[in-house]
Design an enzyme around this catalytic site. Structure first.
Site, PDB file in Angstrom:
ATOM      1  N   LYS A  88      -0.521   4.693   4.613  1.00 46.85           N
ATOM      2  CA  LYS A  88      -1.370   3.732   5.276  1.00 46.85           C
ATOM      3  C   LYS A  88      -0.798   3.417   6.622  1.00 46.85           C
ATOM      4  O   LYS A  88       0.311   2.939   6.640  1.00 46.85           O
ATOM      5  CB  LYS A  88      -1.538   2.520   4.387  1.00 46.85           C
ATOM      6  CG  LYS A  88      -2.564   1.386   5.012  1.00 46.85           C
ATOM      7  CD  LYS A  88      -3.150   0.479   4.000  1.00 46.85           C
ATOM      8  CE  LYS A  88      -3.992  -0.529   4.519  1.00 46.85           C
ATOM      9  NZ  LYS A  88      -5.171   0.102   4.744  1.00 46.85           N
ATOM     10  N   HIS A 137       0.916  -1.099  -0.052  1.00 50.30           N
ATOM     11  CA  HIS A 137      -0.041   0.013   0.022  1.00 50.30           C
ATOM     12  C   HIS A 137       0.871   1.286   0.020  1.00 50.30           C
ATOM     13  O   HIS A 137       1.923   1.259   0.102  1.00 50.30           O
ATOM     14  CB  HIS A 137      -1.018   0.034   1.167  1.00 50.30           C
ATOM     15  CG  HIS A 137      -1.947  -0.856   1.181  1.00 50.30           C
ATOM     16  ND1 HIS A 137      -1.874  -2.345   1.585  1.00 50.30           N
ATOM     17  CD2 HIS A 137      -3.172  -0.863   0.782  1.00 50.30           C
ATOM     18  CE1 HIS A 137      -3.094  -2.984   1.229  1.00 50.30           C
ATOM     19  NE2 HIS A 137      -3.908  -2.037   0.720  1.00 50.30           N
TER      20      HIS A 137
END
Length: 236
Positions: A151, A147
């Site tokens: 995040k 990600h």
């Protein structure tokens, strides 16, 4: 067409903004309020009233709340839906055990749908992972998720959901997480045996797929009776 009246909780986040933009152009939705963690800089955005989470009890009537916030704001959002008897769709990750129990308790009174990922493809992937784990006993199972650098939770909620599916099929799961650049989301579930390897992969290149999935879930959920639902239920 009767429009689905939506409240977006977590309206300042990436997902909240994407849901706002897509719902505003969809004839099936009416955004009746935006809710943010702190006091909003403007009380009206695109002719939509804005509230802080502290003011959540003052919301106008709605059919379903879509929650993509942080665990700190989750409890107030769920409580508001239970109080008003309205449906609750949530993609907030990082929930603790008490909050997960609150979801189950709320399902006795209202329809609730929590998902770590609102992609239709991931909903199908979860089923495939469970089947593969059951069919390949004794194989190693590794889940690698990637990600963007902003995040916070690791492993991702989606990785943990896929891991639970693999464990249901009998696998012993190991996780690895990567945070790099602006990756929207990639999940690799790898089953490895002697001399062979099976890889199941989902790659998201556009955050809008999650927003569209959440709106699909919201429209579907408002027609359901009280209960706990999963994203896969809405695809049947």
């Amino acid at each position: 067409m009767n429009k689905t009246r939506v409240v977006i909780h977590g309206a300042n986040g990436r997902m909240g903004k994407a849901i706002h933009r897509i719902a505003a152009d969809h004839p099936g939705f009416d955004i009746v309020a935006l809710v943010t963690r702190s006091d909003p800089k403007s009380r009206v955005i695109d002719q939509i009233p804005c509230y802080s989470v502290r003011e959540i009890d003052a919301l106008p009537d709605f059919d379903v709340m879509i929650d993509f916030s942080l665990p700190e704001g989750f409890d107030a959002a769920l409580a508001a839906c239970v109080k008003k008897g309205r449906a609750f769709v949530s993609g907030t990750t990082g929930l603790d055990d008490a909050q997960r129990e609150s979801l189950s308790a709320a399902a006795n009174h209202i329809p609730v749908l929590w998902a770590s990922n609102f992609s239709m493809g991931v909903a199908v992937l979860e089923s495939l992972v469970m089947r593969a784990a059951a069919a390949l006993p004794g194989w190693n199972c590794d889940i690698v998720e990637s990600h963007h650098t902003q995040k916070k939770d690791s492993p991702s909620g989606t990785a943990l959901t896929l891991g639970r599916a693999a464990e249901t099929g009998g696998a012993d799961v190991h996780y690895a997480s990567l945070r790099a650049g602006d990756i929207v989301g990639e999940h690799l579930v790898q089953f490895t045996g002697m001399g062979e390897r099976l890889e199941l992969v989902h790659r998201a290149s556009d955050r809008d797929i999650f927003a569209r999935g959440a709106l699909h879930a919201a429209q579907w959920l408002q027609q359901r009776p009280a209960g706990r639902y999963a994203m896969a239920d809405s695809l049947v």
